[in-house]
Motif scaffolding. Sequence first.
Motif, short mmCIF file in Angstrom:
data_model
loop_
_atom_site.label_atom_id
_atom_site.label_comp_id
_atom_site.label_asym_id
_atom_site.label_seq_id
_atom_site.Cartn_x
_atom_site.Cartn_y
_atom_site.Cartn_z
N ILE A 1 1.05 -0.61 0.03
CA ILE A 1 -0.39 -0.05 0.15
C ILE A 1 0.82 1.48 0.05
CG2 ILE A 1 -1.97 1.16 1.07
CD1 ILE A 1 -2.78 -1.13 2.73
N PHE A 2 0.99 1.86 -0.93
CA PHE A 2 1.78 2.73 -1.40
C PHE A 2 0.96 4.52 -1.21
CE2 PHE A 2 4.13 0.30 -4.68
CZ PHE A 2 4.32 -0.59 -3.43
N PHE A 3 0.65 4.59 0.27
CA PHE A 3 0.59 6.34 0.28
C PHE A 3 0.98 7.76 -0.60
CE2 PHE A 3 -0.53 4.58 4.22
CZ PHE A 3 -1.34 3.80 3.98
N ASP A 4 0.13 8.83 -1.42
CA ASP A 4 0.68 9.92 -1.93
C ASP A 4 0.41 11.11 -0.40
OD1 ASP A 4 1.38 11.34 -3.88
OD2 ASP A 4 -1.24 10.60 -5.16
N ALA A 5 0.88 11.70 -1.25
CA ALA A 5 0.78 13.00 -0.01
C ALA A 5 1.23 13.43 1.61
CB ALA A 5 -0.88 14.10 -0.77
N ALA B 1 -4.28 24.03 10.62
CA ALA B 1 -4.27 23.95 12.00
C ALA B 1 -5.26 24.65 12.51
CB ALA B 1 -3.14 25.51 12.22
N GLY B 2 -5.90 23.48 13.53
CA GLY B 2 -7.40 23.30 13.57
C GLY B 2 -8.04 22.96 12.91
N SER B 3 -8.33 22.33 11.91
CA SER B 3 -8.97 21.38 11.03
C SER B 3 -9.35 20.50 11.33
CB SER B 3 -8.68 21.93 9.38
OG SER B 3 -7.61 20.91 9.74
N GLY B 4 -8.32 19.94 12.07
CA GLY B 4 -8.89 18.20 12.24
C GLY B 4 -7.83 17.01 11.81
N THR B 5 -7.46 18.36 10.71
CA THR B 5 -6.86 17.07 9.62
C THR B 5 -5.16 17.68 9.77
OG1 THR B 5 -8.14 17.17 7.67
CG2 THR B 5 -6.06 16.40 7.13
N ASP B 6 -4.48 16.38 9.66
CA ASP B 6 -2.86 16.96 9.79
C ASP B 6 -2.66 17.39 8.33
OD1 ASP B 6 -0.04 16.49 10.27
OD2 ASP B 6 0.11 14.82 12.18
N SER B 7 -1.35 18.45 9.07
CA SER B 7 -0.58 18.69 7.21
C SER B 7 -0.06 17.76 6.78
CB SER B 7 -0.05 20.22 7.42
OG SER B 7 1.40 20.07 8.31
N TRP B 8 0.30 16.54 7.46
CA TRP B 8 1.16 15.99 7.23
C TRP B 8 0.32 14.40 6.86
CZ3 TRP B 8 6.01 16.58 6.04
CH2 TRP B 8 6.90 18.13 6.80
N CYS B 9 1.53 13.47 6.33
CA CYS B 9 0.66 12.12 5.70
C CYS B 9 -1.30 12.04 5.60
CB CYS B 9 0.55 11.19 7.02
SG CYS B 9 1.98 10.94 7.94
N LEU B 10 -1.08 13.05 3.99
CA LEU B 10 -2.55 13.13 3.93
C LEU B 10 -3.10 11.62 2.98
CD1 LEU B 10 -2.13 16.45 2.71
CD2 LEU B 10 -3.61 16.31 4.50
N GLY B 11 -2.54 11.40 2.65
CA GLY B 11 -3.19 10.02 2.12
C GLY B 11 -3.08 8.74 2.56
N SER B 12 -2.18 8.46 3.74
CA SER B 12 -2.69 7.03 4.74
C SER B 12 -3.85 8.22 5.74
CB SER B 12 -1.85 7.57 6.31
OG SER B 12 -1.21 8.54 6.59
N VAL C 1 0.79 6.17 12.41
CA VAL C 1 -0.04 7.18 12.99
C VAL C 1 -1.10 6.40 12.92
CG1 VAL C 1 -0.53 8.90 14.08
CG2 VAL C 1 1.57 8.34 14.43
N TYR C 2 -1.68 6.69 11.80
CA TYR C 2 -3.38 6.86 11.06
C TYR C 2 -3.35 5.39 10.58
CZ TYR C 2 -2.23 11.30 11.41
OH TYR C 2 -2.31 12.48 11.31
N THR C 3 -2.11 4.01 10.18
CA THR C 3 -2.75 3.07 10.11
C THR C 3 -3.34 2.03 11.43
OG1 THR C 3 -0.61 2.41 10.27
CG2 THR C 3 -1.52 2.94 7.74
N ASN C 4 -2.25 2.83 12.12
CA ASN C 4 -2.43 2.22 13.63
C ASN C 4 -4.59 2.36 13.61
OD1 ASN C 4 -0.66 0.28 14.89
ND2 ASN C 4 0.60 2.32 14.14
#
Length: 341
Positions: A180-184, A202-213, A286-289
């Motif tokens: 499984i290859f994640f993008d972005a 920031a504050g959106s509930g979405t981390d700026s890193w790891c958008l694909g996962s 972090v997100y696959t866990n």
Amino acid sequence: MKTSLRLPLAALAGLLFLTGCPDKKPVETSETSASAPPKLTKAPVFNADSAYAFTAKQVAFGPRVPNSKAHVACGDWLVAKLKGYGLKVMQQPFEAMTFDGTYIHARNIIAQYQPQAARRVAIFGHWDTRPFADNDKQKKNAPMDGASDGASAVAVALEMARVLSQQPDSLAPNVGVDFIFFDAEDWGHDATTQADVKDQLAGSGTDSWCLGSQYWAKHLLPANYKAEYGVLLDMVGAKGGTFTREATSRERARGPLDKIWNTASQLGYSDFFRFEDTDAITDDHVYTNQAGIPTLDIYHYNNSGDFFPAYHHATTDNMSIIDRKTLKAVGQTVLQTLYVE
């Protein structure tokens, strides 16, 4: 690899995630795992020359930055390559906004070996590159090759897929394997190098890193996906690569982590896989866990005290640092571990 932020993020299972160099040095220990290593069964040979060529091929496309022609071309090549090995391939397109307000078109790529197998192991990696070498002393706005940070992990996974596809049924492992290859993954905000740039997420509930996962974890593909454990590969191709037992990996996937580190020791790769405990980082695991896949992270830890190696998010992350010995140590260890199952 992601998260160059030096500020603490949210706690996960009582652990503090750091996005870059932590405020204090990680605790390092020399003890080995208490669990006895299993007897190794015969596994296929991982070809480091092939993995090196796969790394070079990705770099040759140019920086794999979402929305670029190089990104599209490399993604198409990955899909064709995986299909050529007879794997079941799926693509997961998605759109996202990055921390600097850029809207990107991205896709996660999933390929299944032995899709009929009930027991499964996931091999994760990211195939995009960071759009700017903000950690570079002289060229912080330049695009980067991402030879180790991204390409090497995908190359190791591709070589594993190639080798597995050549095995007759009698010599196949007892598990199905999902690549499984994640993008972005790498278009995130670094509070240290980009302090003058606002993080619009920031504050959106979405981390700026790891958008694909993050997207995959909320929209599992295959649907209702389950695996016994996952292995995240990141920055696994550079000369002198060393890999430690990262805190989230110990907390969430200790059994598989011990299995891999003990396997590496039996194969003679303890110089690469160190029995040292280090702090948590924010990465795709972090997100696959969070998605219910116990996942450990194998990434190049810098023992000099800077946490990440000097080439991290710099223009020096090019083919000149890629070493077949490191690719071999990681690839053969993970491939061998599949045959322990």
